[in-house]
Write an enzyme that holds these catalytic residues in place. Structure first.
Site, PDB file in Angstrom:
ATOM      1  N   ARG A   1       0.817  -1.228   0.000  1.00 54.83           N
ATOM      2  CA  ARG A   1       0.000   0.000   0.000  1.00 54.83           C
ATOM      3  C   ARG A   1       0.842   1.265   0.000  1.00 54.83           C
ATOM      4  O   ARG A   1       0.416   2.308  -0.496  1.00 54.83           O
ATOM      5  CB  ARG A   1      -0.987  -0.028   1.186  1.00 54.83           C
ATOM      6  CG  ARG A   1      -2.146  -0.962   0.922  1.00 54.83           C
ATOM      7  CD  ARG A   1      -2.856  -1.341   2.185  1.00 54.83           C
ATOM      8  NE  ARG A   1      -2.036  -2.256   2.977  1.00 54.83           N
ATOM      9  CZ  ARG A   1      -2.424  -2.862   4.072  1.00 54.83           C
ATOM     10  NH1 ARG A   1      -3.608  -2.642   4.541  1.00 54.83           N
ATOM     11  NH2 ARG A   1      -1.623  -3.689   4.717  1.00 54.83           N
TER      12      ARG A   1
ATOM     13  N   GLU B   1       2.837  -5.822  14.129  1.00 53.50           N
ATOM     14  CA  GLU B   1       1.779  -5.783  15.148  1.00 53.50           C
ATOM     15  C   GLU B   1       1.186  -7.195  15.257  1.00 53.50           C
ATOM     16  O   GLU B   1       0.751  -7.624  16.307  1.00 53.50           O
ATOM     17  CB  GLU B   1       0.707  -4.770  14.723  1.00 53.50           C
ATOM     18  CG  GLU B   1      -0.278  -4.403  15.810  1.00 53.50           C
ATOM     19  CD  GLU B   1      -1.338  -3.427  15.319  1.00 53.50           C
ATOM     20  OE1 GLU B   1      -1.282  -2.985  14.155  1.00 53.50           O
ATOM     21  OE2 GLU B   1      -2.238  -3.141  16.118  1.00 53.50           O
TER      22      GLU B   1
HETATM   23  P1  AMP Z   1       3.988  -1.818  11.876  1.00 54.23           P
HETATM   24  O1  AMP Z   1       5.227  -2.505  11.371  1.00 54.23           O
HETATM   25  O2  AMP Z   1       3.458  -2.433  13.131  1.00 54.23           O
HETATM   26  O3  AMP Z   1       4.170  -0.326  11.990  1.00 54.23           O
HETATM   27  O4  AMP Z   1       2.837  -2.114  10.814  1.00 54.23           O
HETATM   28  C1  AMP Z   1       2.731  -1.363   9.670  1.00 54.23           C
HETATM   29  C2  AMP Z   1       2.314  -2.163   8.484  1.00 54.23           C
HETATM   30  O5  AMP Z   1       1.277  -3.116   8.776  1.00 54.23           O
HETATM   31  C3  AMP Z   1       1.744  -1.229   7.469  1.00 54.23           C
HETATM   32  O6  AMP Z   1       2.286  -1.569   6.210  1.00 54.23           O
HETATM   33  C4  AMP Z   1       0.246  -1.418   7.526  1.00 54.23           C
HETATM   34  O7  AMP Z   1      -0.243  -1.535   6.226  1.00 54.23           O
HETATM   35  C5  AMP Z   1       0.012  -2.700   8.306  1.00 54.23           C
HETATM   36  N1  AMP Z   1      -0.822  -2.498   9.513  1.00 54.23           N
HETATM   37  C6  AMP Z   1      -0.437  -2.686  10.795  1.00 54.23           C
HETATM   38  N2  AMP Z   1      -1.424  -2.453  11.665  1.00 54.23           N
HETATM   39  C7  AMP Z   1      -2.490  -2.091  10.926  1.00 54.23           C
HETATM   40  C8  AMP Z   1      -3.837  -1.692  11.240  1.00 54.23           C
HETATM   41  N3  AMP Z   1      -4.279  -1.638  12.502  1.00 54.23           N
HETATM   42  N4  AMP Z   1      -4.647  -1.344  10.212  1.00 54.23           N
HETATM   43  C9  AMP Z   1      -4.202  -1.394   8.924  1.00 54.23           C
HETATM   44  N5  AMP Z   1      -2.957  -1.771   8.569  1.00 54.23           N
HETATM   45  C10 AMP Z   1      -2.102  -2.123   9.541  1.00 54.23           C
END
Ligand code: AMP
Length: 177
Positions: free
Chosen positions: A62, A99
């Site tokens: 995305r 996450e």
């Molecule tokens: P992070 O590495 O935890 O910052 O996660 C970021 C990546 O995971 C991004 O590329 C987002 O597209 C996806 N992502 C993580 N958590 C969410 C959420 N609550 N809603 C949508 N996309 C998420």
């Protein structure tokens, strides 16, 4: 240029996706709304027009959608940070914690040039693990990270601690609900 737009109205919130307990912020509502998408691209383009960046690095999948129009408008190269196994050339890679789960991302080693200044773009920053992996790849290749810019920020997750020392900009933030 000043921009204002109710971006929140374009972002669908899906509870328990992809796992129970995760509130998923869905950017497809931005993509299906040309006015919302244009607001994002205009805002990012104006933020970085005179910033001195030399290239944009963006994260699969995305992040690509937001980074490509911004880089094109600014006349800058786009470097793809992709999931492991997608890039055909010689790559560098990083494994990180999400996450939900773990993942590995790669860049083409030859695409990142020593001494250049990067803007890192993704759609959403949650724990910051994905962006941190991208930042480390860019830096290990000898380049610098000017700033990080994501459409959505979840500041109740510890991305600011993980990315201490870096400027992270977001267009909209959501608190834990
Ligand atoms: P992070 O590495 O935890 O910052 O996660 C970021 C990546 O995971 C991004 O590329 C987002 O597209 C996806 N992502 C993580 N958590 C969410 C959420 N609550 N809603 C949508 N996309 C998420």
């Amino acid at each position: 240029m000043e921009h204002s737009y109710n971006l929140d109205a374009a972002i669908r919130k899906i509870p328990d996706f992809p796992e129970k307990g995760i509130l998923f912020y869905d950017i497809t509502g931005i993509l299906t709304n040309p006015e919302a998408f244009r607001y994002c691209i205009d805002t990012l383009t104006d933020l970085y027009r005179d910033s001195g960046i030399d290239a944009v690095a963006c994260i699969e999948a995305r992040g690509f959608l937001f980074a490509a129009p911004v880089a094109e408008r600014l006349g800058l190269p786009i470097v793809l940070v992709r999931k492991k196994g997608k890039l055909p050339g010689k790559t560098m890679e990083k494994t990180f914690t999400l996450e939900y789960g773990t993942d590995t991302v790669q860049v083409h080693e030859a695409d990142v040039h020593t001494g250049t200044n990067y803007l890192v773009i993704d759609d959403l920053i949650a724990t910051g693990g994905t962006v941190k992996a991208a930042v480390e790849l860019v830096e290990e290749a000898g380049a610098k990270v000017h700033e990080i810019c994501c459409i959505i920020g979840l500041p109740f997750l510890p991305y600011k601690e993980l990315l201490e020392g870096y400027t992270v900009r977001t267009l909209i933030d959501y608190e834990n609900e």
